[in-house]
Design a protein around this motif. Structure first.
Motif, PDB file in Angstrom:
ATOM      1  N   ASN A   5       0.869  -1.179   0.000  1.00 45.97           N
ATOM      2  CA  ASN A   5       0.000   0.000   0.000  1.00 45.97           C
ATOM      3  C   ASN A   5       0.904   1.226   0.000  1.00 45.97           C
ATOM      4  O   ASN A   5       1.912   1.274   0.712  1.00 45.97           O
ATOM      5  CB  ASN A   5      -0.912  -0.002   1.223  1.00 45.97           C
ATOM      6  N   ARG A  31      -9.384   1.237   6.317  1.00 50.18           N
ATOM      7  CA  ARG A  31     -10.618   0.578   5.854  1.00 50.18           C
ATOM      8  C   ARG A  31     -11.850   1.477   5.910  1.00 50.18           C
ATOM      9  O   ARG A  31     -12.751   1.346   5.097  1.00 50.18           O
ATOM     10  CB  ARG A  31     -10.887  -0.683   6.668  1.00 50.18           C
ATOM     11  N   ASP A  35     -11.942   1.557  -0.163  1.00 54.93           N
ATOM     12  CA  ASP A  35     -12.340   0.160  -0.349  1.00 54.93           C
ATOM     13  C   ASP A  35     -11.082  -0.698  -0.341  1.00 54.93           C
ATOM     14  O   ASP A  35     -10.110  -0.391  -1.031  1.00 54.93           O
ATOM     15  CB  ASP A  35     -13.065  -0.031  -1.687  1.00 54.93           C
ATOM     16  N   MET A  36     -11.137  -1.773   0.450  1.00 54.47           N
ATOM     17  CA  MET A  36      -9.989  -2.667   0.569  1.00 54.47           C
ATOM     18  C   MET A  36     -10.443  -4.112   0.436  1.00 54.47           C
ATOM     19  O   MET A  36     -11.577  -4.453   0.764  1.00 54.47           O
ATOM     20  CB  MET A  36      -9.289  -2.484   1.915  1.00 54.47           C
ATOM     21  N   THR A  37      -9.531  -4.946  -0.028  1.00 51.22           N
ATOM     22  CA  THR A  37      -9.797  -6.380  -0.079  1.00 51.22           C
ATOM     23  C   THR A  37      -9.704  -6.938   1.343  1.00 51.22           C
ATOM     24  O   THR A  37      -9.147  -6.280   2.237  1.00 51.22           O
ATOM     25  CB  THR A  37      -8.774  -7.101  -0.967  1.00 51.22           C
ATOM     26  N   PRO A  38     -10.209  -8.142   1.566  1.00 49.98           N
ATOM     27  CA  PRO A  38     -10.050  -8.752   2.887  1.00 49.98           C
ATOM     28  C   PRO A  38      -8.577  -8.904   3.298  1.00 49.98           C
ATOM     29  O   PRO A  38      -8.260  -8.901   4.486  1.00 49.98           O
ATOM     30  CB  PRO A  38     -10.718 -10.119   2.727  1.00 49.98           C
ATOM     31  N   ASP A  39      -7.688  -9.012   2.303  1.00 49.06           N
ATOM     32  CA  ASP A  39      -6.258  -9.151   2.595  1.00 49.06           C
ATOM     33  C   ASP A  39      -5.559  -7.817   2.864  1.00 49.06           C
ATOM     34  O   ASP A  39      -4.355  -7.791   3.122  1.00 49.06           O
ATOM     35  CB  ASP A  39      -5.551  -9.847   1.433  1.00 49.06           C
ATOM     36  N   TRP A  41      -5.481  -5.007   0.688  1.00 50.03           N
ATOM     37  CA  TRP A  41      -5.041  -4.252  -0.486  1.00 50.03           C
ATOM     38  C   TRP A  41      -6.043  -3.142  -0.753  1.00 50.03           C
ATOM     39  O   TRP A  41      -7.255  -3.353  -0.683  1.00 50.03           O
ATOM     40  CB  TRP A  41      -4.964  -5.120  -1.713  1.00 50.03           C
ATOM     41  N   MET A  43      -8.247  -1.103  -3.035  1.00 46.81           N
ATOM     42  CA  MET A  43      -8.856  -1.310  -4.356  1.00 46.81           C
ATOM     43  C   MET A  43      -8.956   0.034  -5.068  1.00 46.81           C
ATOM     44  O   MET A  43      -9.510   0.984  -4.515  1.00 46.81           O
ATOM     45  CB  MET A  43     -10.234  -1.948  -4.201  1.00 46.81           C
ATOM     46  N   ASN A  44      -8.403   0.121  -6.257  1.00 47.79           N
ATOM     47  CA  ASN A  44      -8.393   1.336  -7.062  1.00 47.79           C
ATOM     48  C   ASN A  44      -7.420   2.357  -6.478  1.00 47.79           C
ATOM     49  O   ASN A  44      -6.663   2.065  -5.567  1.00 47.79           O
ATOM     50  CB  ASN A  44      -9.801   1.920  -7.214  1.00 47.79           C
ATOM     51  N   SER A  75      -2.534   0.573  -4.061  1.00 48.16           N
ATOM     52  CA  SER A  75      -1.715  -0.612  -3.843  1.00 48.16           C
ATOM     53  C   SER A  75      -1.009  -0.968  -5.142  1.00 48.16           C
ATOM     54  O   SER A  75      -1.558  -0.755  -6.230  1.00 48.16           O
ATOM     55  CB  SER A  75      -2.567  -1.809  -3.410  1.00 48.16           C
TER      56      SER A  75
END
Length: 80
Positions: A5, A31, A35-39, A41, A43-44, A75
Motif C-alpha cells: 500500500n 478501511r 475500499d480494501m480487499t479482505p487481505d 489491499w 482497491m483502485n 496498492s
C-alpha cells in the motif's frame, strides 16, 4: 508476489514524483476511508482526503497537501 500500500505524490506534469510504502498497521485504520480487499489491499486509486492524511502522514516525510490534488493512496504488486 507482494502487495504494497502506497502514498503517491504527483507533480504538475502528472508524473509520479515520489511514493512511500505503508506498513501493515495502516490497513485497519484505512478501511473506513477506502475500499480494501479482505487481505488489506487498497482497491483502485483514492485521492487523499484529510481523514486518509491523518492515518498516513506518520509514514510520509513531507507534509501532505490535501487540497493540491497531487496526493493519492493505492496498492501495487511487486515481484518481491
Amino acid at each position: 508476489m507482494l502487495v504494497v500500500n502506497l502514498v503517491e505524490k504527483f507533480g504538475a506534469d502528472d508524473l509520479l514524483e515520489r511514493s512511500w510504502g505503508l506498513p501493515p498497521d495502516v490497513v485497519e485504520p484505512l478501511r473506513a476511508h477506502v475500499d480494501m480487499t479482505p487481505d488489506g489491499w487498497i482497491m483502485n486509486v483514492w485521492p487523499m482526503t484529510s481523514h486518509i492524511a491523518v492515518v498516513t502522514q506518520p509514514w510520509v516525510d513531507e507534509p501532505i497537501d490535501v487540497g493540491s490534488g497531487a496526493w493519492f493512496v493505492s496498492s501495487v504488486v511487486t515481484a518481491g
